[in-house]
Write an enzyme that holds these catalytic residues in place. Structure first.
Site, PDB file in Angstrom:
ATOM      1  N   LYS A 194     -46.472   4.637  11.210  1.00 26.24           N
ATOM      2  CA  LYS A 194     -45.510   5.702  10.891  1.00 26.24           C
ATOM      3  C   LYS A 194     -46.171   6.727   9.973  1.00 26.24           C
ATOM      4  O   LYS A 194     -46.456   6.437   8.823  1.00 26.24           O
ATOM      5  CB  LYS A 194     -44.287   5.104  10.192  1.00 26.24           C
ATOM      6  CG  LYS A 194     -43.120   6.074  10.141  1.00 26.24           C
ATOM      7  CD  LYS A 194     -42.158   5.803   9.015  1.00 26.24           C
ATOM      8  CE  LYS A 194     -42.652   6.298   7.692  1.00 26.24           C
ATOM      9  NZ  LYS A 194     -42.951   7.757   7.647  1.00 26.24           N
ATOM     10  N   GLU A 229     -52.098   1.224  -1.326  1.00 23.04           N
ATOM     11  CA  GLU A 229     -53.066   2.193  -1.866  1.00 23.04           C
ATOM     12  C   GLU A 229     -52.226   3.330  -2.408  1.00 23.04           C
ATOM     13  O   GLU A 229     -51.636   4.094  -1.631  1.00 23.04           O
ATOM     14  CB  GLU A 229     -54.019   2.688  -0.772  1.00 23.04           C
ATOM     15  CG  GLU A 229     -54.948   1.630  -0.205  1.00 23.04           C
ATOM     16  CD  GLU A 229     -56.020   1.164  -1.171  1.00 23.04           C
ATOM     17  OE1 GLU A 229     -56.113   1.713  -2.289  1.00 23.04           O
ATOM     18  OE2 GLU A 229     -56.763   0.230  -0.817  1.00 23.04           O
ATOM     19  N   GLU A 284     -49.731  12.688 -12.130  1.00 23.55           N
ATOM     20  CA  GLU A 284     -50.620  13.063 -11.017  1.00 23.55           C
ATOM     21  C   GLU A 284     -50.169  14.418 -10.471  1.00 23.55           C
ATOM     22  O   GLU A 284     -49.094  14.535  -9.882  1.00 23.55           O
ATOM     23  CB  GLU A 284     -50.522  11.997  -9.915  1.00 23.55           C
ATOM     24  CG  GLU A 284     -51.465  12.252  -8.769  1.00 23.55           C
ATOM     25  CD  GLU A 284     -51.291  11.275  -7.606  1.00 23.55           C
ATOM     26  OE1 GLU A 284     -50.171  10.841  -7.318  1.00 23.55           O
ATOM     27  OE2 GLU A 284     -52.311  10.984  -6.958  1.00 23.55           O
TER      28      GLU A 284
HETATM   29  P1  NAD Z   1     -45.012   9.206  -0.299  1.00 19.77           P
HETATM   30  O1  NAD Z   1     -45.019   7.936  -1.060  1.00 19.77           O
HETATM   31  O2  NAD Z   1     -43.927  10.174  -0.530  1.00 19.77           O
HETATM   32  O3  NAD Z   1     -44.989   8.926   1.274  1.00 19.77           O
HETATM   33  C1  NAD Z   1     -45.969   8.119   1.908  1.00 19.77           C
HETATM   34  C2  NAD Z   1     -45.384   7.555   3.187  1.00 19.77           C
HETATM   35  O4  NAD Z   1     -44.307   6.680   2.864  1.00 19.77           O
HETATM   36  C3  NAD Z   1     -44.785   8.574   4.150  1.00 19.77           C
HETATM   37  O5  NAD Z   1     -45.105   8.184   5.474  1.00 19.77           O
HETATM   38  C4  NAD Z   1     -43.308   8.442   3.912  1.00 19.77           C
HETATM   39  O6  NAD Z   1     -42.517   8.829   5.023  1.00 19.77           O
HETATM   40  C5  NAD Z   1     -43.181   6.955   3.673  1.00 19.77           C
HETATM   41  N1  NAD Z   1     -41.983   6.519   2.960  1.00 19.77           N
HETATM   42  C6  NAD Z   1     -41.089   7.260   2.241  1.00 19.77           C
HETATM   43  N2  NAD Z   1     -40.130   6.461   1.728  1.00 19.77           N
HETATM   44  C7  NAD Z   1     -40.426   5.201   2.122  1.00 19.77           C
HETATM   45  C8  NAD Z   1     -39.829   3.917   1.899  1.00 19.77           C
HETATM   46  N3  NAD Z   1     -38.734   3.776   1.147  1.00 19.77           N
HETATM   47  N4  NAD Z   1     -40.407   2.836   2.435  1.00 19.77           N
HETATM   48  C9  NAD Z   1     -41.535   2.942   3.169  1.00 19.77           C
HETATM   49  N5  NAD Z   1     -42.137   4.112   3.421  1.00 19.77           N
HETATM   50  C10 NAD Z   1     -41.593   5.231   2.911  1.00 19.77           C
HETATM   51  O7  NAD Z   1     -46.445   9.817  -0.560  1.00 19.77           O
HETATM   52  P2  NAD Z   1     -46.979  11.249  -0.131  1.00 19.77           P
HETATM   53  O8  NAD Z   1     -46.327  12.241  -1.020  1.00 19.77           O
HETATM   54  O9  NAD Z   1     -46.861  11.373   1.352  1.00 19.77           O
HETATM   55  O10 NAD Z   1     -48.535  11.112  -0.485  1.00 19.77           O
HETATM   56  C11 NAD Z   1     -49.074  11.466  -1.707  1.00 19.77           C
HETATM   57  C12 NAD Z   1     -49.341  10.234  -2.540  1.00 19.77           C
HETATM   58  O11 NAD Z   1     -50.174   9.325  -1.831  1.00 19.77           O
HETATM   59  C13 NAD Z   1     -50.082  10.546  -3.830  1.00 19.77           C
HETATM   60  O12 NAD Z   1     -49.518   9.818  -4.892  1.00 19.77           O
HETATM   61  C14 NAD Z   1     -51.498  10.042  -3.554  1.00 19.77           C
HETATM   62  O13 NAD Z   1     -52.242   9.741  -4.704  1.00 19.77           O
HETATM   63  C15 NAD Z   1     -51.229   8.871  -2.688  1.00 19.77           C
HETATM   64  N6  NAD Z   1     -52.401   8.509  -1.895  1.00 19.77           N
HETATM   65  C16 NAD Z   1     -53.080   7.373  -2.211  1.00 19.77           C
HETATM   66  C17 NAD Z   1     -54.228   7.031  -1.508  1.00 19.77           C
HETATM   67  C18 NAD Z   1     -54.995   5.774  -1.824  1.00 19.77           C
HETATM   68  O14 NAD Z   1     -55.810   5.364  -1.015  1.00 19.77           O
HETATM   69  N7  NAD Z   1     -54.769   5.141  -2.962  1.00 19.77           N
HETATM   70  C19 NAD Z   1     -54.681   7.856  -0.486  1.00 19.77           C
HETATM   71  C20 NAD Z   1     -53.974   9.013  -0.197  1.00 19.77           C
HETATM   72  C21 NAD Z   1     -52.830   9.323  -0.906  1.00 19.77           C
END
Ligand code: NAD
Length: 470
Positions: free
Chosen positions: A168, A241, A371
């Site tokens: 997803k 992650e 962040e």
């Molecule tokens: P997010 O947490 O808002 O969303 C990530 C994913 O989770 C999306 O696909 C979203 O639809 C889904 N999601 C939303 N609510 C959910 C729920 N309740 N249960 C399961 N899935 C759900 O993150 P974002 O804003 O898309 O990405 C940015 C963040 O990701 C930043 O904090 C960044 O540091 C982090 N990130 C971490 C890594 C790593 O490897 N550590 C890599 C890339 C990004």
């Protein structure tokens, strides 16, 4: 009707609904994506469950060969993929090509790995072996900053290990993932991988689903915590992650002119939207002014524009919510520090923010504590290196970090005190498919990449055989 389709049970199908995907450089509608409802989520999980027995019984080398074919198919259409990635994510075309290279390399790397049984003890009386079994259905959830690479990093090891997948993507960048789905539909057996799109409304139902054995999630720490809560009742295996607030500590012996471009590149990677981008910079007082000036000079020269335009060095932020968040950071930075380059959104359509350098800012400023996930770099002054290390470690995050010095032994001694999953010396962001990646503290749980990353998609089983007759 959308030109894009979900992938469920080997069939490319329309969504129950649609959602608009916005090009962040123009704010125009790029495409309509199919959006799944709960019934389609159930179908996707059921298809993955039904495909599991045959796929897990397929020899690992055959599974690897199919993954290699997927990598070849992506490479054959790399230009098309990269253009779409720029259009939906915003990064310049060269960076999109680079992300495709990295995604293809991840799949090729995992395609060659093995999961051999390990003999733990063998003597006259017994033979004890550790084997690795696949887990079942894996839910793979990805964010919007590096959508293709992170998808590849999850599906390749999950599938090689014999699991089936429901993937997803984030709702603002679903198109490249759906394109990967089109290739999977031609190459992989039905149900082995399923791709659904939501509008941030199906994540919980997917991660808590009783027929999902493991969740691999990349995203924010806040959502990661919700994911962790949602798997408790079924004790699913979990890899998280999450977010980061990487600090770079610059020792007092560097050449400011040489180090500044490297620091800036580490901070502005992907318009600052990198989990492992440099998000805080600690500079010794003896070089503070010179390094700040150099960072400001370089930041002002960066060409910001639509990623499809030749010569663009930095694109827009990926989505409106992030754009608004980063504008808030700019406002608070102007109150808690001194902006010496950038500081504004561009007066045009698109989610463009000038590369921004903020100096004379305190440790408790929002821009330092949280962040930012945007192109704004706070530069902090230190006089004592132990104090700089303590300040760098004073965070709930622990993803990456770096130390910069012309004295490698001195840098290594400082690096040894940095609490993070990765610490670099005289570089930042250097990643390889065979090198494990993980977060310390609230930046994550578990490992991706490398043999260890592959083994996260398995259950270890001990087979303990007595050599005596039964
Ligand atoms: P997010 O947490 O808002 O969303 C990530 C994913 O989770 C999306 O696909 C979203 O639809 C889904 N999601 C939303 N609510 C959910 C729920 N309740 N249960 C399961 N899935 C759900 O993150 P974002 O804003 O898309 O990405 C940015 C963040 O990701 C930043 O904090 C960044 O540091 C982090 N990130 C971490 C890594 C790593 O490897 N550590 C890599 C890339 C990004």
């Amino acid at each position: 009707m959308s030109d894009y389709k979900l992938l469920i049970g080997g069939r490319l199908v329309p969504g129950a609904m649609t959602l608009n995907v916005i090009n962040p450089a123009t704010e125009g509608v790029l495409a309509m994506a199919p959006r799944a409802d709960c019934a389609q989520l159930e179908e996707a999980v059921a298809a993955a469950k039904a495909a599991f027995p045959a796929w897990s019984a397929t020899p690992i080398r055959e599974r690897g060969a199919l993954l290699a074919r997927l990598a070849d198919a992506m490479e054959a259409r790399q230009g098309e993929f990269a253009r779409l990635l720029t259009e939906e994510q915003g990064k310049p075309l060269a960076a999109a090509m680079h992300e495709m290279d990295a995604a293809i390399a991840r799949i090729r790397y995992f395609a060659t790995l093995d999961l051999l049984p390990r003999v733990l003890r063998e003597d006259a009386t017994r033979r004890i072996v550790q084997e690795r079994m696949p887990l079942g259905v894996v839910a793979a959830i990805t964010p919007w900053n590096v959508p293709v690479l992170l998808l590849a990093q999850k599906i390749a090891p999950a599938l090689l290990a014999g699991n089936t997948v429901v993937a997803k993507p984030a709702p603002t960048t679903p198109l490249t993932t759906l394109k990967v789905g089109e290739l999977c539909a031609q190459i992989l057996p039905p149900g082995v991988i399923n791709i659904i799109v939501d509008q941030n409304d199906l994540g919980g139902a997917l991660t808590s689903h009783p027929d999902v054995a493991k969740v691999t999630f990349t995203g924010s720490t806040a959502t990661g915590k919700k994911v962790m809560e949602s798997v408790v009742s079924t004790l699913k295996r979990l890899t998280l992650e999450l977010g980061g607030n990487d600090a770079a500590i610059v020792l007092d012996d560097v050449d400011p002119k040489e180090v500044a471009p490297k620091l800036l590149a580490g901070a502005l990677f992907n318009c600052g939207q990198g989990c492992i981008a440099i998000k805080r910079l600690y500079v010794h007082e003896s070089q503070y002014d010179e390094i700040c000036d150099e960072l400001g000079r370089l930041a002002r020269k960066i060409i910001i524009d639509d990623g499809l335009k030749q010569g663009t060095q930095m694109g827009p932020l990926q989505n409106k919510a992030q754009f608004e968040k980063v504008k808030d950071f700019l406002k608070s930075a102007s109150e808690s520090g001194k902006i010496i380059a950038g500081g504004n959104a561009l007066p045009r359509k698109g989610y463009f923010i000038q590369p921004t350098i903020v100096r004379d800012i305190d440790d408790d400023a929002r821009l330092v504590k949280e962040e930012q996930f945007g192109p704004i770099l706070p530069v902090l002054r230190y006089s004592d290196v132990d104090d700089a290390i303590a300040r760098a470690n004073d965070t709930d995050y622990g993803l990456g970090g770096s130390v910069w010095s012309n004295d490698l032994a001195r840098a290594a001694a400082v690096a040894a005190k940095v609490v993070s999953g990765t610490v670099w010396i005289n570089q930042h962001l250097d990643m390889h498919p065979d090198i494990p990646f993980r977060g310390a503290k609230q930046s994550g749980i578990g490992t991706e990449q490398g043999q260890e990353g592959l083994e996260e998609y398995t259950q270890a089983r001990i087979v303990n055989m007595a050599k005596a007759r039964a």
